[in-house]
Write an enzyme that holds these catalytic residues in place. Structure first.
Site, PDB file in Angstrom:
ATOM      1  N   ASP A   1       0.969  -1.000  -0.041  1.00 48.57           N
ATOM      2  CA  ASP A   1       0.005  -0.032   0.044  1.00 48.57           C
ATOM      3  C   ASP A   1       0.900   1.221   0.039  1.00 48.57           C
ATOM      4  OD1 ASP A   1      -1.990   1.890   0.186  1.00 48.57           O
ATOM      5  OD2 ASP A   1      -3.088   0.844   1.779  1.00 48.57           O
ATOM      6  N   ASP A   2       0.692   2.041  -0.999  1.00 43.45           N
ATOM      7  CA  ASP A   2       1.551   3.269  -1.104  1.00 43.45           C
ATOM      8  C   ASP A   2       3.025   3.057  -1.225  1.00 43.45           C
ATOM      9  OD1 ASP A   2      -1.041   4.367  -0.978  1.00 43.45           O
ATOM     10  OD2 ASP A   2      -0.489   5.828   0.691  1.00 43.45           O
TER      11      ASP A   2
ATOM     12  N   HIS B   1     -11.156  -2.300   1.857  1.00 47.06           N
ATOM     13  CA  HIS B   1     -11.468  -1.080   1.140  1.00 47.06           C
ATOM     14  C   HIS B   1     -12.438  -0.922  -0.119  1.00 47.06           C
ATOM     15  CE1 HIS B   1      -9.847   3.257   0.795  1.00 47.06           C
ATOM     16  NE2 HIS B   1     -10.889   3.356   1.722  1.00 47.06           N
TER      17      HIS B   1
ATOM     18  N   CYS C   1      -5.700   3.913  -4.024  1.00 44.07           N
ATOM     19  CA  CYS C   1      -5.602   2.559  -3.170  1.00 44.07           C
ATOM     20  C   CYS C   1      -7.007   1.946  -3.671  1.00 44.07           C
ATOM     21  CB  CYS C   1      -5.641   2.531  -1.790  1.00 44.07           C
ATOM     22  SG  CYS C   1      -6.638   3.975  -1.064  1.00 44.07           S
TER      23      CYS C   1
ATOM     24  N   LYS D   1      -6.313  -5.487   4.146  1.00 47.54           N
ATOM     25  CA  LYS D   1      -7.150  -4.458   3.893  1.00 47.54           C
ATOM     26  C   LYS D   1      -8.168  -4.735   2.755  1.00 47.54           C
ATOM     27  CE  LYS D   1      -6.713   0.156   2.315  1.00 47.54           C
ATOM     28  NZ  LYS D   1      -5.547   1.576   1.982  1.00 47.54           N
TER      29      LYS D   1
ATOM     30  N   HIS E   1       1.643   2.241   3.798  1.00 45.08           N
ATOM     31  CA  HIS E   1       0.762   3.528   4.081  1.00 45.08           C
ATOM     32  C   HIS E   1       0.992   3.949   5.381  1.00 45.08           C
ATOM     33  CE1 HIS E   1      -2.696   5.825   4.032  1.00 45.08           C
ATOM     34  NE2 HIS E   1      -3.047   5.256   3.113  1.00 45.08           N
TER      35      HIS E   1
ATOM     36  N   ASP F   1      -0.263  -0.771  -4.902  1.00 44.70           N
ATOM     37  CA  ASP F   1      -1.444  -0.142  -5.439  1.00 44.70           C
ATOM     38  C   ASP F   1      -1.302   1.152  -6.115  1.00 44.70           C
ATOM     39  OD1 ASP F   1      -0.937   1.260  -2.857  1.00 44.70           O
ATOM     40  OD2 ASP F   1      -3.064   1.042  -2.338  1.00 44.70           O
ATOM     41  N   ASN F   2      -0.235   1.945  -5.909  1.00 43.02           N
ATOM     42  CA  ASN F   2       0.033   3.256  -6.353  1.00 43.02           C
ATOM     43  C   ASN F   2       1.373   3.598  -5.667  1.00 43.02           C
ATOM     44  OD1 ASN F   2      -2.393   3.971  -4.265  1.00 43.02           O
ATOM     45  ND2 ASN F   2      -0.497   4.783  -3.639  1.00 43.02           N
TER      46      ASN F   2
ATOM     47  N   ARG G   1      -7.526  -1.741  -6.207  1.00 47.00           N
ATOM     48  CA  ARG G   1      -7.862  -2.983  -5.647  1.00 47.00           C
ATOM     49  C   ARG G   1      -9.080  -3.508  -6.518  1.00 47.00           C
ATOM     50  NH1 ARG G   1      -5.480  -3.013  -0.307  1.00 47.00           N
ATOM     51  NH2 ARG G   1      -4.440  -0.761  -0.669  1.00 47.00           N
TER      52      ARG G   1
ATOM     53  N   LYS H   1       1.283   9.511  -5.562  1.00 48.79           N
ATOM     54  CA  LYS H   1       0.032   8.999  -5.484  1.00 48.79           C
ATOM     55  C   LYS H   1      -1.124  10.191  -5.759  1.00 48.79           C
ATOM     56  CE  LYS H   1      -3.266   7.262  -1.848  1.00 48.79           C
ATOM     57  NZ  LYS H   1      -3.236   6.787  -0.402  1.00 48.79           N
TER      58      LYS H   1
END
Length: 526
Positions: A44-45, A141, A82, A139, A227, A329-330, A86, A369
């Site tokens: 994540d991130d 989301h 994010c 996660k 993240h 994710d980014n 996903r 991001k």
């Protein structure tokens, strides 16, 4: 004396029956190919340069080894945010088609419902219907209400946080996000809980419990790391104490030099200008350096847990028949967050982001991001295939997209993408399998990839990329000669720019993409 005529007469029939039995599997020694296990691990991130194999000084030996033994895709794209990533990852569709064009708020528009549409089918739903045990940890989301949780979208087992990320130590005073296991709220031990560890341990437990089913498994492990908030275990932070006191620019330079040594970029390529303050002008450089130490510790712990999962697979003789995909994710997040002023970053009582260090994470690219420049949407993709699938290992520079992951998983499983699911018409897949690229084929030069987030737009076709930031005009870049998006050449190619603008508008229309701001404004009461 009995005549032998009768045996001779029926001999051709007996031979045909024998052949038929053999064709239907009469040969007991013949092994039926076993379907592979499939694991998708999402960070994540995490930025392009945050792994050792992409230039980092952070200790990531397990991911580096996966890349060395498999394929490191260096032109792999996700989405700028994010939740949309996903959605695309699990469905093979552009995020707006799934209803998750932004985050999880319902804006009462088809592309912005905040949860997965019934016209989208998940990898878990398809594989579950085709003999796989489906597992998720981490996660989610992709919809806050229970009817949209993982167990309702094809996952037989789920442990994690349905509402989103931001949780390392538990409970946290900063967010109201609870941990669930198959729909039941868990009672976690605050003295031992650290989400990166727990997500991995529970995933392994689910695999262990399902061994008796004699089924292949599909695991989607969506880690929160790295993240914000910056929260890490003390022993991991200690490894990086003092390492970042040289500042943003020095670490970017070190990473870029290593990237060139690794063959990721040509020797004569010049790095983009730093998008961060001057280090010697900061009021508190020591705290700023410590932020990056905590971030590095989060990435380090993520890698440790991937190592734990790999060790388990090897111990259980599953590793050679398991496909493992790792991606982010980014890009790194530039958002400036501090909900705990005066508290040293790193512990459960701190809630702060690393801000300007995102420019270092995304080395050598521009921005971060939420943007559609390379820093926001280009991160590493590691593909490690089962032993019996022959691929060209090493670096792969062919462009690919997060919508391709589902298609790849289905091809590995020998499963077709459905036209309908549970009575609902399913949108046609937008993805293309990465397996062909892994075997040495090249990306279709006519294929166009698209992006949109909060008015930031982009498309890429072959070596061409056109980008529009929310408040700017369209820009055009040749990614072969200008991979860092330094030279806008749109004025030199007006016909190409016009062609791409038309294609982009059509894509928006076909995929429920609204002009920004897409949120419906509430009427003021008199």
């Amino acid at each position: 004396m009995r005549s032998t005529y009768s045996l001779t007469k029926y001999l051709p029939i007996l031979l045909l029956l024998s052949f038929a039995c053999s064709a239907k599997g009469g040969d007991k020694n013949k092994k039926v190919p076993k379907k592979p296990n499939i694991i998708v691990i999402l960070a994540d991130d995490m930025g392009f340069s945050d792994l050792g194999c992409t230039g980092s000084e952070i200790n990531t030996p397990n991911l580096d080894q996966l890349a060395s033994d498999g394929i490191l895709f260096t032109n792999f794209y996700n989405t700028p945010r994010c939740a949309p990533s996903r959605a695309s990852l699990l469905t093979g569709l552009y995020a707006h088609q799934t209803g998750v064009g932004h985050l999880v708020e319902d804006w009462e528009k088809p592309g912005y419902k905040g949860y997965l549409s019934k016209n989208a089918v998940t990898t878990a739903e398809v594989l579950k219907e085709n003999g796989y045990h489906t597992i998720m940890s981490g996660k989610w989301h992709l919809g806050d209400d229970r009817e949209h949780w993982p167990n309702e979208r094809g996952f037989e087992d789920f442990y994690g946080i349905p509402a989103g990320g931001g949780v390392y130590f538990y409970p946290t005073k900063f967010l109201n996000r609870e941990v669930y296991k198959n729909g039941v709220k868990t009672e976690e031990n605050p003295d031992t809980f650290y989400s990166t560890n727990n997500f991995t341990d529970e995933a392994i437990q689910f695999i262990e419990q399902s061994k008796g089913e004699q089924k292949p498994f599909f695991l989607y492990m969506a880690q929160i790391a790295p993240h914000f908030p910056l929260q890490a275990l003390p022993e991991d932070i200690e490894k990086y104490k003092g390492k970042y006191e040289v500042g943003y620019h020095a670490i970017r330079e070190q990473r870029f030099a290593k990237q060139k040594e690794l063959g990721l970029f040509p020797e004569d390529l010049e790095m983009t200008k730093g998008e961060h303050p001057k280090w010697d002008e900061l009021e508190d450089a020591a705290t700023e350096a410590h932020k990056m130490s905590v971030y590095a510790a989060q990435v380090d712990r993520l890698d440790q847990n991937i190592g734990k999962l790999i060790d388990y697979l090897k111990k259980e003789n599953m590793y050679d028949n398991t496909a493992i995909f790792f991606l982010s994710d980014n890009g790194g997040c530039h958002q400036m967050v501090n909900r705990s002023p005066g508290v040293t970053p790193g512990g459960k009582d701190s809630f702060i982001s690393y801000g300007h260090w995102s420019n270092v994470s995304n080395t050598p690219f521009k921005l971060w991001k939420r943007e559609t420049m390379e820093g926001g949407i280009r991160t590493p993709f590691i593909a490690h295939f089962p032993k019996d699938i022959k691929v060209k290992k090493g670096l792969n520079t062919q462009p690919a997209h997060i919508i391709d992951v589902m298609t790849t998983c289905l091809e590995l499983a020998g499963v077709d993408y459905p036209n309908t699911y549970q009575g609902n018409t399913i949108y046609p897949s937008e993805g293309e399998s990465i397996l062909s690229l892994a075997k040495g084929q090249k990306t279709d030069q006519n294929r166009i990839l698209f992006w949109e987030h909060e008015g930031n737009k982009a498309l890429r076709q072959g070596d061409w990329k056109m980008v529009k930031r929310k408040k700017s005009d369209w820009m055009l870049f040749n990614m072969k000669s200008d991979p860092l998006e330094e030279n806008n050449i749109i004025d030199q190619y007006p016909e190409k720019a016009k062609e791409y603008t038309v294609a982009y508008q059509q894509w928006m229309t076909d995929h429920f993409v609204e002009e920004w701001p897409a949120k419906k404004k509430k009427k003021k009461l008199n």
